[in-house]
Design a protein around this motif. Structure first.
Motif, short mmCIF file in Angstrom:
data_model
loop_
_atom_site.label_atom_id
_atom_site.label_comp_id
_atom_site.label_asym_id
_atom_site.label_seq_id
_atom_site.Cartn_x
_atom_site.Cartn_y
_atom_site.Cartn_z
N LEU A 227 34.93 24.71 32.82
CA LEU A 227 35.58 23.58 32.16
C LEU A 227 34.56 22.63 31.55
O LEU A 227 34.67 22.24 30.38
CB LEU A 227 36.46 22.84 33.16
CG LEU A 227 37.10 21.52 32.71
CD1 LEU A 227 38.12 21.76 31.61
CD2 LEU A 227 37.74 20.80 33.89
N ARG A 228 33.57 22.24 32.34
CA ARG A 228 32.56 21.26 31.89
C ARG A 228 31.79 21.79 30.68
O ARG A 228 31.52 21.05 29.73
CB ARG A 228 31.60 20.93 33.03
CG ARG A 228 30.57 19.88 32.67
CD ARG A 228 29.77 19.43 33.87
NE ARG A 228 29.01 20.49 34.49
CZ ARG A 228 29.27 21.00 35.70
NH1 ARG A 228 30.27 20.55 36.43
NH2 ARG A 228 28.53 21.98 36.20
N GLU A 231 34.37 21.88 27.57
CA GLU A 231 34.97 20.63 27.12
C GLU A 231 34.06 19.73 26.32
O GLU A 231 34.43 19.24 25.28
CB GLU A 231 35.50 19.84 28.33
CG GLU A 231 36.96 20.06 28.59
CD GLU A 231 37.51 19.07 29.60
OE1 GLU A 231 36.73 18.52 30.38
OE2 GLU A 231 38.70 18.87 29.61
N CYS A 234 35.82 16.49 25.72
CA CYS A 234 37.10 16.52 25.02
C CYS A 234 38.15 17.22 25.88
O CYS A 234 37.90 18.28 26.44
CB CYS A 234 36.96 17.27 23.71
SG CYS A 234 38.52 17.63 22.89
N THR A 235 39.33 16.62 25.99
CA THR A 235 40.43 17.26 26.70
C THR A 235 40.93 18.41 25.85
O THR A 235 41.12 18.26 24.65
CB THR A 235 41.57 16.25 26.94
OG1 THR A 235 41.03 15.14 27.66
CG2 THR A 235 42.67 16.87 27.77
N ALA A 236 41.17 19.55 26.47
CA ALA A 236 41.61 20.73 25.71
C ALA A 236 42.44 21.63 26.62
O ALA A 236 42.37 21.53 27.84
CB ALA A 236 40.39 21.48 25.18
N ILE A 238 42.58 24.27 28.57
CA ILE A 238 41.66 25.20 29.23
C ILE A 238 42.23 25.63 30.58
O ILE A 238 42.64 24.81 31.39
CB ILE A 238 40.28 24.53 29.44
CG1 ILE A 238 39.62 24.24 28.09
CG2 ILE A 238 39.36 25.42 30.31
CD1 ILE A 238 38.41 23.33 28.18
N MET A 295 37.53 24.62 19.58
CA MET A 295 37.31 23.30 20.17
C MET A 295 37.21 22.22 19.09
O MET A 295 37.74 21.12 19.26
CB MET A 295 36.04 23.29 21.02
CG MET A 295 36.19 23.90 22.42
SD MET A 295 37.40 23.08 23.47
CE MET A 295 36.78 21.42 23.55
N LYS A 299 39.71 19.02 18.80
CA LYS A 299 39.21 17.64 18.75
C LYS A 299 39.76 16.91 17.52
O LYS A 299 40.22 15.77 17.61
CB LYS A 299 37.67 17.63 18.70
CG LYS A 299 37.00 17.90 20.04
CD LYS A 299 35.49 17.90 19.89
CE LYS A 299 34.82 18.34 21.19
NZ LYS A 299 33.37 18.47 21.06
#
Length: 307
Positions: A227-228, A231, A234-236, A238, A295, A299
């Protein structure tokens, strides 16, 4: 230890269930504890220096502040709500044994599944994965704690809403006819509970470290590393799930477009003794196979929605 351990928790029914579970385990080990329910961040004045410490989680901010101010000794979180970067001076002390990580559909009859329907969720991940499978369906936003979300489902003319199975099971609100969404990749660390404390509070760190469940700790660390890496702040949408079986770690991760129209998925396995950087390498593979552009699109789309 002779000191009373003050356990910080949000005051929702599920959060209190989690804190009580930690309290019982600590009391069994001979520690004295007390629960300290903390109001949400909206009830607190947030001063600038605390923001500088890297507090970002909407669900964890109030507990982070209480911890940094010395009002509590530990905080108990649903691990999936915790930002991958903890505030400066705050450390993970234990990941409790993970419950089931599956998502479920709470519904008013499933006839709609093959036609048109309306599904409620506040999660970008759930929305994207649902639309990938059911592109004709309408998605509506649903927020609040578990109890209030269930009430909103009853009060509205939606066909169903998506929940984490573990949350409903824990507070005994899981409907018998709920549909397990085995095809949906859960949020990183879904079903796991996290205990954090101030790094300098060595006595409390040592006391709570004994609650750590090694397999759950390893699996969730891989998922959160994935995740890190993806991301970048940015929230996505995942999803990530690592499972350990017979000294092998099996990983599945995915990144979806917001509307579910496209996605990149990775499925890998690795020996348990060689998992360092596993989540990161899986994330890099996703980025290389179209995830980087995806991504960027996410965004841009989220920024346009906000503005």
């Amino acid at each position: 230890m002779s000191k009373v351990i003050r356990i910080g928790t949000r005051d929702s029914e599920l959060a209190l269930w989690q804190a009580n579970t930690v309290q019982e385990k600590l009391e069994t080990l001979g520690h004295n504890t007390t629960l300290v329910p903390v109001k949400s961040a909206g009830d607190l004045v947030l001063d600038k220096p605390l923001y500088d410490m890297g507090i970002t989680g909407i669900f964890t901010k109030s507990l982070d502040i209480a911890l940094l101010k010395g009002d509590i000794d530990i905080a108990v979180h649903s691990m999936k709500d915790v930002p991958t970067q903890l505030p400066k001076g705050v450390v993970k002390t234990a990941v409790l044994e993970r419950a089931v990580s599956t998502d479920i559909l709470v519904h008013k009859g499933t006839d709609f599944l093959e036609g048109k329907g309306t599904i409620a969720t506040g999660s970008l991940r759930r929305k994207a994965q649902w639309l990938a499978k059911y592109p004709k369906h309408k998605m509506v936003d649903l927020r609040g704690n578990v109890n209030s979300r269930l009430i909103k489902l009853i009060e509205n003319d939606w066909n169903g809403a998506i929940f984490a199975k573990a949350g409903l099971e824990r507070i005994k609100l899981l409907p018998k006819d709920a549909v397990a969404l085995d095809w949906m990749v859960p949020a990183p660390a879904q079903g796991a509970m996290l205990v954090v404390a101030l790094e300098k509070n060595t006595e409390v760190v040592a006391a709570t470290a004994s609650l750590n469940h090694t397999a759950s700790d390893i699996a969730t660390a891989i998922e959160r590393e994935f995740l890190r890496t993806l991301e970048g702040g940015c929230t996505a949408p995942i999803g990530a799930l690592a499972t350990i079986k017979d000294d092998t770690v099996y990983f599945k991760g995915c990144l979806h477009a917001l509307d579910g129209s496209t996605f990149v998925e990775v499925i890998k396995e690795r020996p348990l003794g060689k998992v360092a950087g596993f989540g990161k390498s899986c994330a890099y593979e996703v980025l290389e196979r179209g995830g980087k552009q995806l991504m960027e699109d996410i965004k841009n789309e989220l920024n346009n929605t906000v503005h």
